[in-house]
Design an enzyme around this catalytic site. Sequence first.
Site, mmCIF file in Angstrom:
data_model
loop_
_atom_site.group_PDB
_atom_site.id
_atom_site.type_symbol
_atom_site.label_atom_id
_atom_site.label_comp_id
_atom_site.label_asym_id
_atom_site.label_seq_id
_atom_site.Cartn_x
_atom_site.Cartn_y
_atom_site.Cartn_z
ATOM 1 N N ASP A 72 -8.850 -21.180 -85.580
ATOM 2 C CA ASP A 72 -9.256 -22.580 -85.450
ATOM 3 C C ASP A 72 -8.904 -23.135 -84.088
ATOM 4 O OD1 ASP A 72 -10.606 -23.645 -87.618
ATOM 5 O OD2 ASP A 72 -8.778 -24.063 -88.751
ATOM 6 N N GLU A 116 -16.967 -27.696 -96.238
ATOM 7 C CA GLU A 116 -15.763 -28.059 -96.998
ATOM 8 C C GLU A 116 -15.966 -29.387 -97.717
ATOM 9 O OE1 GLU A 116 -12.043 -27.963 -94.837
ATOM 10 O OE2 GLU A 116 -10.941 -28.846 -96.519
ATOM 11 N N ASP A 156 -6.028 -24.117 -88.861
ATOM 12 C CA ASP A 156 -5.057 -25.128 -88.427
ATOM 13 C C ASP A 156 -4.353 -25.736 -89.640
ATOM 14 O OD1 ASP A 156 -7.162 -26.628 -89.347
ATOM 15 O OD2 ASP A 156 -7.309 -27.931 -87.584
ATOM 16 N N SER A 157 -4.723 -25.290 -90.847
ATOM 17 C CA SER A 157 -3.936 -25.596 -92.046
ATOM 18 C C SER A 157 -2.517 -25.062 -91.863
ATOM 19 C CB SER A 157 -4.592 -24.985 -93.294
ATOM 20 O OG SER A 157 -4.918 -23.624 -93.078
ATOM 21 N N LYS A 191 -13.314 -21.310 -84.605
ATOM 22 C CA LYS A 191 -13.972 -22.282 -85.476
ATOM 23 C C LYS A 191 -13.677 -23.680 -84.954
ATOM 24 C CE LYS A 191 -12.480 -23.120 -89.871
ATOM 25 N NZ LYS A 191 -12.048 -24.533 -89.780
#
Length: 292
Positions: free
Chosen positions: A95, A193, A56-57, A124
């Site tokens: 994502d 992360e 989703d970046s 994810k």
Amino acid sequence: MSSTQNPAPRVPITVPSVANRKVRDGSDPLVMVTAYDAPGARIASEAGVDLILVGDSLAMVVLGYDDTLQVTVDDMAHHTAAVARAKPHPLVVADLPWLAYHVSVEDTVRNAAKLVRAGAEAVKLEGGRKRLPMVEALVDAEIPVMGHLGLTPQSVHAMGGFKVQAKTSDAARILIDDAKALQHAGCFSLVLEGVPSEVAAMVTDAVDVPTIGIGAGPDVDGQVLVYHDVLGIEDRMAPKFVRRYAELKQQSVDAIAAYAADVRGRAFPGPAESYHLASDVAETLGLYGSDT
Ligand code: KIV
């Protein structure tokens, strides 16, 4: 036929094969990179990575938003389908975006199914124990789940910014317990992360599924980076954990500037980049000196 003409088929990368990849058992570290479209997927695949994450970046590095909260399930499905159309060799993980798995278990399964139908082989999601009912429902629906702990960008407002997490002993213990709980619920791997290396190493030690780090140091079972960071396409921010392997933004600016200069200087297109009439047709039209 020589082996270069007929290379051996690559062993498929599957969820069960990834779930077994622990460095402590002698496996090579997993390599994951994000991709959001077909050319990116082809590049990642030819480079031989193990997993592609349609992250989703997308929101920040492709769509120009300031955080990841702006993308929808439809946006993620659109880009997952583009990645899948390239038929990449790496496992494709997509994502679940913010609010796709926060409202209800039913909603979660339906949203994940959209990503699977778009071509994802796993999804994810971010968060620890409060996500267990969602993880269990997805696993029950035969949808493999990758967990994501530590700095979870969808919690940017709750965290008060993109900040390194688990810096106290209490927070580190909570993170380790969350990781164990996600594994128990059926996650086949975990992204860690923005956590101290020591904490990532403890989590990696505590679980039997592979941990994939980003800003989590070297003592994990794999690494993930964002495509635009690795290639230097995103050059506005340089997080400490990023290593750039190319400077494609600058190379692209230089290339487009050279193209613009050639157009303005009448140097492009040249004869080799132009189509020509056959000489007999050119002659009929009263033109001379043309060829094909
Ligand atoms: O969306 C993303 O790119 C991610 C990675 C940073 C793990 O979630």
